[in-house]
Design a protein around this motif. Structure first.
Motif, mmCIF file in Angstrom:
data_model
loop_
_atom_site.group_PDB
_atom_site.id
_atom_site.type_symbol
_atom_site.label_atom_id
_atom_site.label_comp_id
_atom_site.label_asym_id
_atom_site.label_seq_id
_atom_site.Cartn_x
_atom_site.Cartn_y
_atom_site.Cartn_z
ATOM 1 N N TYR A 475 0.815 -1.216 0.000
ATOM 2 C CA TYR A 475 0.000 0.000 0.000
ATOM 3 C C TYR A 475 0.848 1.266 0.000
ATOM 4 C CZ TYR A 475 -3.634 -3.245 1.613
ATOM 5 O OH TYR A 475 -4.513 -4.297 1.717
ATOM 6 N N SER A 476 2.075 1.170 0.469
ATOM 7 C CA SER A 476 2.893 2.342 0.757
ATOM 8 C C SER A 476 3.670 2.824 -0.469
ATOM 9 C CB SER A 476 3.886 2.013 1.884
ATOM 10 O OG SER A 476 4.735 3.111 2.123
ATOM 11 N N PHE A 477 3.481 4.100 -0.817
ATOM 12 C CA PHE A 477 4.234 4.742 -1.889
ATOM 13 C C PHE A 477 4.726 6.092 -1.401
ATOM 14 C CE2 PHE A 477 1.413 1.824 -4.065
ATOM 15 C CZ PHE A 477 2.209 1.308 -5.075
ATOM 16 N N ASN A 478 5.758 6.553 -2.031
ATOM 17 C CA ASN A 478 6.258 7.888 -1.722
ATOM 18 C C ASN A 478 5.146 8.913 -1.966
ATOM 19 O OD1 ASN A 478 7.667 10.526 -2.224
ATOM 20 N ND2 ASN A 478 9.452 9.266 -1.765
ATOM 21 N N ASP A 479 4.970 9.824 -1.013
ATOM 22 C CA ASP A 479 3.889 10.808 -1.106
ATOM 23 C C ASP A 479 4.004 11.690 -2.337
ATOM 24 O OD1 ASP A 479 2.772 9.854 1.214
ATOM 25 O OD2 ASP A 479 3.784 11.314 2.501
ATOM 26 N N LYS A 480 5.220 11.837 -2.867
ATOM 27 C CA LYS A 480 5.423 12.696 -4.029
ATOM 28 C C LYS A 480 5.061 12.015 -5.339
ATOM 29 C CE LYS A 480 9.066 15.423 -1.802
ATOM 30 N NZ LYS A 480 10.480 15.872 -1.873
ATOM 31 N N MET A 481 4.755 10.731 -5.286
ATOM 32 C CA MET A 481 4.363 10.001 -6.489
ATOM 33 C C MET A 481 2.881 10.216 -6.781
ATOM 34 S SD MET A 481 6.142 6.233 -6.299
ATOM 35 C CE MET A 481 7.900 5.965 -6.485
ATOM 36 N N GLY A 482 2.565 10.605 -8.018
ATOM 37 C CA GLY A 482 1.179 10.646 -8.439
ATOM 38 C C GLY A 482 0.688 9.256 -8.780
ATOM 39 N N LEU A 483 -0.586 9.157 -9.175
ATOM 40 C CA LEU A 483 -1.171 7.849 -9.461
ATOM 41 C C LEU A 483 -0.417 7.140 -10.584
ATOM 42 C CD1 LEU A 483 -3.314 5.706 -9.025
ATOM 43 C CD2 LEU A 483 -4.821 6.979 -10.582
ATOM 44 N N GLY A 484 -0.122 7.840 -11.669
ATOM 45 C CA GLY A 484 0.598 7.218 -12.784
ATOM 46 C C GLY A 484 1.967 6.727 -12.371
ATOM 47 N N ALA A 485 2.687 7.521 -11.558
ATOM 48 C CA ALA A 485 4.015 7.132 -11.102
ATOM 49 C C ALA A 485 3.947 5.908 -10.197
ATOM 50 C CB ALA A 485 4.682 8.292 -10.372
ATOM 51 N N ARG A 486 2.896 5.811 -9.391
ATOM 52 C CA ARG A 486 2.738 4.657 -8.502
ATOM 53 C C ARG A 486 2.481 3.379 -9.314
ATOM 54 N NH1 ARG A 486 -0.592 6.909 -3.166
ATOM 55 N NH2 ARG A 486 0.819 8.674 -2.790
ATOM 56 N N ILE A 487 1.642 3.516 -10.323
ATOM 57 C CA ILE A 487 1.371 2.349 -11.175
ATOM 58 C C ILE A 487 2.643 1.905 -11.894
ATOM 59 C CG2 ILE A 487 0.095 1.552 -13.198
ATOM 60 C CD1 ILE A 487 -2.149 3.518 -12.355
ATOM 61 N N ASN A 488 3.384 2.865 -12.441
ATOM 62 C CA ASN A 488 4.633 2.534 -13.149
ATOM 63 C C ASN A 488 5.651 1.896 -12.218
ATOM 64 O OD1 ASN A 488 3.654 3.513 -15.570
ATOM 65 N ND2 ASN A 488 4.531 5.553 -15.292
ATOM 66 N N TYR A 489 5.720 2.411 -10.971
ATOM 67 C CA TYR A 489 6.665 1.835 -10.010
ATOM 68 C C TYR A 489 6.246 0.412 -9.640
ATOM 69 C CZ TYR A 489 9.245 1.010 -5.707
ATOM 70 O OH TYR A 489 10.038 0.461 -4.732
ATOM 71 N N SER A 490 4.957 0.188 -9.429
ATOM 72 C CA SER A 490 4.460 -1.156 -9.138
ATOM 73 C C SER A 490 4.828 -2.115 -10.257
ATOM 74 C CB SER A 490 2.941 -1.123 -8.951
ATOM 75 O OG SER A 490 2.418 -2.437 -8.859
ATOM 76 N N HIS A 491 4.626 -1.667 -11.498
ATOM 77 C CA HIS A 491 4.979 -2.524 -12.640
ATOM 78 C C HIS A 491 6.491 -2.744 -12.709
ATOM 79 C CE1 HIS A 491 0.918 -2.465 -13.689
ATOM 80 N NE2 HIS A 491 0.886 -1.542 -14.640
ATOM 81 N N ALA A 492 7.269 -1.713 -12.405
ATOM 82 C CA ALA A 492 8.732 -1.815 -12.505
ATOM 83 C C ALA A 492 9.297 -2.817 -11.505
ATOM 84 C CB ALA A 492 9.370 -0.454 -12.301
ATOM 85 N N ILE A 493 8.773 -2.820 -10.275
ATOM 86 C CA ILE A 493 9.311 -3.749 -9.268
ATOM 87 C C ILE A 493 8.684 -5.135 -9.404
ATOM 88 C CG2 ILE A 493 9.924 -1.935 -7.635
ATOM 89 C CD1 ILE A 493 7.417 -2.595 -6.052
ATOM 90 N N GLY A 494 7.787 -5.289 -10.368
ATOM 91 C CA GLY A 494 7.315 -6.617 -10.728
ATOM 92 C C GLY A 494 6.173 -7.171 -9.923
#
Length: 561
Positions: A475-494
Motif C-alpha cells: 500500500y505504501s508509496f512515496n507521497d510525491k508520487m502521483g497515481l501514474g508514477a505509482r502504477i509505473n513503479y508497481s509494474h517496474a518492481i514486478g
C-alpha cells in the motif's frame, strides 16, 4: 515457517524518486535491482539487502524450507561461518585460492565457509555411532563466501551469497543414492514451486568429489553454462558429461591435436587424438579407458607428461603406448609426429571410434544414438552430489554396522543458490518496463495504487484483502508520487497484480496484470463460470470488479501468475 517482513510505511524511503523508460530498459539486471530498491552494492561482489529484496529472498527461503522439511524429511541446522584450518588441511582443500582466510588473536587460522562438507562431517560424527542413527539429512540456509577474483553478474557470481546446503549420511552406497534420488525429487518440487521453467541435467562432480551429480538450470542467453539436450530421447547433460557422435564417423580431414597422459601406474603413455579446434573432454577420455588415467597430471603440458613417462620407465623403448582415436578422425586426417624416436611397434595399442571432445549442437546424441543435440545457454541455480566416502573417510566419520563392525559413512551434498536464484529469475523475467516476478518470488503479490488524497479507498481495500493476503499487499508509496508514477513503479518492481482505485469509478476497481502466466490459465474457466456472480468484466487487458468481489477475483488470477 518464516513469515514475510511486515509492510511498514517507512519502506518508501528506499523507493526511487524518478524512473525513466530508458532506465528500465537499458540497465543491467543487477543495477536495476539497485535502482528499484532491492539491494545496494557496497563493494564488487558484496551487497546489502534492502526491505524489498529481503521480502523476495524470504519467499524463496520459505519455499525451500517447506519442501526440505516436509518432502525431504530433513532437519535444519546452522553452522558457524568460521571454519578451522585443521579441517581443510585434513581434506586437502586449504590450498584452495578462493578461500577467505583470517587469524584470531591467538594466531589460529580459519576460513569463511564457502561450503560445509568439512564442518558438517566433523559435527555429525559426534552424533552418529550406530546404523540405527542412519540415514540422516540435515540442511542450512546461510551466507557463504568465495574470494572471486572477478565477481560478475551481481547476485549471479558474488563474493558473499546466501545458499541452501544440505548433507546426507547413510550406511551404504545404495542408501546414499536413495537419498540422492529423494532430494532430486524435492528439488524438482522446489523449482516447480518457483514457477520458472527449469532443466535438470547430469553433470560433472568436479573438485567436490563423488561419482554422481545433477545440476538445475534456467535457460537464458546470458548464462555462462551450456547444456545439451537430445531432441529425440530428451537426455539433458552439461557439456562435461555429454557424449556425442558426428553424423558420419571419420568426417574430419584436417589437422589433429594430441593430448598426452599416463595410466595410473605411469607404465603406459596414452595419446588422445582429436580434431584441432575442438575441446578435449576429460570425462569422456576417462570413460573410454575405464578410468585408468592419472587425473592428478591432467593440467600438465605434453612436454611435462613425456618427461614423467621417461622418468617412470627405465627404457621407454619397451614401455607401452596406447593411441586413442576420436571417432571424427580417419587415416587421411593430418596427425602430428610421434615424439618418441625409439619404440617397439608391438608395444602399441589402439582404441578407435570413441568420442573424446565436447559435444556441439546438431551432433548425434551419445545416449540414444538417434536424436540430434540442441545447445542451450543456461544459468545454474542448483547442484546435487553423491559424495561417497571422500570426506567421511578423511575425517574418520564412522558407525557400527549390523555385524558390529566399524564402517565409513556414505555422504551426499545438495546445494541451491538462494540469492543467485533471485538474480537469475530477475534476469529471465524482466522486460522494458522492469521486472515480472512470479507470485512465488515477487516482494508483494498485489499492489494498491490510489491517487494521493484518496487514502480512505486504500483502507477499504485493505479490509477486503488482508483476510486472505495479510502482509503480501503493498500500500505504501512515496507521497510525491502521483497515481501514474505509482502504477509505473508497481509494474517496474514486478508486482504481479496492480489494483487501481479512484473516486470516479468507486466501488469498482481496476486490475492490471503485470505477471506472466505460468499455469494452465485455469482462471479463464473460473471467469466464465463466476463472471456474472462476481460482476467481473474484462476490457482489453484490464479487469473491472466491484470491491466486494476483489479478494475472490485476485485469488483466482494469482494462482497462475
Amino acid at each position: 515457517m518464516l513469515r514475510l517482513p511486515p509492510a511498514y510505511r517507512s519502506y518508501h524511503v528506499f523507493q526511487p524518486r524518478k524512473l525513466s523508460k530508458e532506465t528500465l530498459k537499458s540497465l543491467p539486471t543487477h543495477e536495476l535491482l539497485q535502482t528499484l530498491g532491492f539491494v545496494r552494492q557496497s563493494q564488487s561482489g558484496l551487497v546489502n539487502w534492502l526491505p524489498m529484496g529481503l521480502r523476495s529472498l524470504t519467499k524463496i527461503e520459505n519455499i525451500i524450507r517447506r519442501r526440505m522439511n516436509n518432502d525431504g524429511k530433513a532437519m535444519e541446522v546452522q553452522l558457524s561461518t568460521l571454519s578451522p584450518k585443521s579441517l581443510w588441511e585434513t581434506t586437502g582443500r586449504w590450498s584452495n585460492t578462493e578461500l577467505f582466510k583470517l587469524k584470531d588473536a591467538k594466531k589460529a587460522s580459519y576460513c569463511l565457509t564457502p561450503t560445509c562438507e568439512e564442518d558438517i562431517t566433523a559435527l555429525m560424527k559426534n552424533y552418529i555411532s550406530s546404523y540405527k542413527d542412519l540415514p540422516l539429512l540435515v540442511y542450512q540456509i546461510t551466507k557463504k563466501y568465495r574470494d572471486e577474483l572477478r565477481p560478475r553478474g551481481g547476485l549471479l557470481r558474488g563474493r558473499e551469497f546466501l545458499m541452501k546446503d544440505a548433507y546426507s549420511f547413510a550406511t551404504s552406497k545404495e542408501e546414499a543414492i536413495g537419498i540422492f534420488e529423494r532430494v532430486n525429487s524435492v528439488y524438482a518440487k522446489i523449482f516447480t514451486d518457483l514457477k520458472i521453467p527449469f532443466l535438470s541435467a547430469w553433470a560433472d562432480s568436479g573438485d567436490i568429489g563423488g561419482d554422481l551429480s545433477k545440476e538445475y538450470h534456467y535457460i537464458h542467453p546470458s548464462g555462462e553454462d551450456t547444456l545439451m539436450k537430445c531432441e529425440d530421447c530428451g537426455m539433458s547433460s552439461n557439456v562435461e558429461k555429454c557424449e556425442s557422435f558426428p553424423i558420419e564417423n571419420g568426417e574430419h580431414l584436417g589437422d589433429v591435436d594430441v593430448q598426452y597422459t599416463l595410466s595410473k601406474d605411469h607404465g603406459t603413455l596414452v595419446c588422445l587424438y582429436y580434431p584441432r579446434g575442438r575441446q578435449l573432454n576429460w570425462n569422456l577420455a576417462l570413460e573410454s579407458l575405464d578410468h585408468d588415467l592419472d587425473s592428478s597430471i591432467r593440467e600438465k603440458s605434453n612436454k611435462d607428461i613425456l618427461e614423467i613417462f621417461q622418468e617412470s620407465n627405465e627404457d621407454v623403448m619397451f614401455a607401452k603406448v596406447l593411441r586413442v582415436m576420436d571417432c571424427r578422425l580417419n587415416s587421411r586426417s593430418n596427425f602430428p609426429d610421434f615424439p618418441l624416436k625409439q619404440y617397439l611397434k608391438n608395444n602399441f595399442g589402439k582404441i578407435d571410434d570413441v568420442s573424446l571432445v565436447d559435444a556441439i549442437e546438431n551432433e548425434v546424441c551419445g545416449s540414444c544414438n538417434e536424436g540430434h543435440l540442441k545447445a542451450f545457454k543456461t544459468i545454474e541455480v542448483g547442484h546435487t552430489f553423491h559424495l561417497g566416502t571422500k570426506y567421511s573417510k578423511l575425517l574418520e566419520a564412522k558407525f557400527t554396522d549390523r555385524e558390529n563392525k566399524s564402517s565409513i559413512i556414505e555422504m551426499g551434498c545438495f546445494g541451491i543458490g538462494v540469492s543467485r536464484l533471485l538474480g537469475a529469475i530477475g534476469e529471465i523475467t524482466r522486460d522494458e518496463r522492469g521486472f515480472r516476478w512470479p507470485t512465488s518470488v515477487a516482494p508483494y503479490t498485489v499492489s494498491v495504487c490510489v491517487a494521493p488524497g484518496n487514502e480512505s479507498l486504500s483502507h477499504q481495500i485493505k479490509e477486503q484483502l488482508d483476510m486472505s493476503f495479510e502482509d503480501d499487499v503493498m500500500y505504501s508509496f512515496n507521497d510525491k508520487m502521483g497515481l501514474g508514477a505509482r502504477i509505473n513503479y508497481s509494474h517496474a518492481i514486478g508486482i504481479p497484480i496492480c489494483v487501481i482505485a479512484g473516486p470516479k469509478n468507486w466501488p469498482n476497481v481496476e486490475l492490471e496484470i503485470r505477471g506472466n502466466n505460468y499455469g494452465n490459465e485455469s482462471w479463464k474457466q473460473e471467469y466464465e463460470t463466476a463472471k456474472d456472480t462476481l460482476k467481473w468484466q474484462i476490457t482489453g487487458d484490464k479487469h473491472i470488479v466491484p470491491i466486494e468481489s476483489l479478494r475472490k477475483v485476485i485469488s483466482i488470477i494469482a494462482r497462475d501468475l
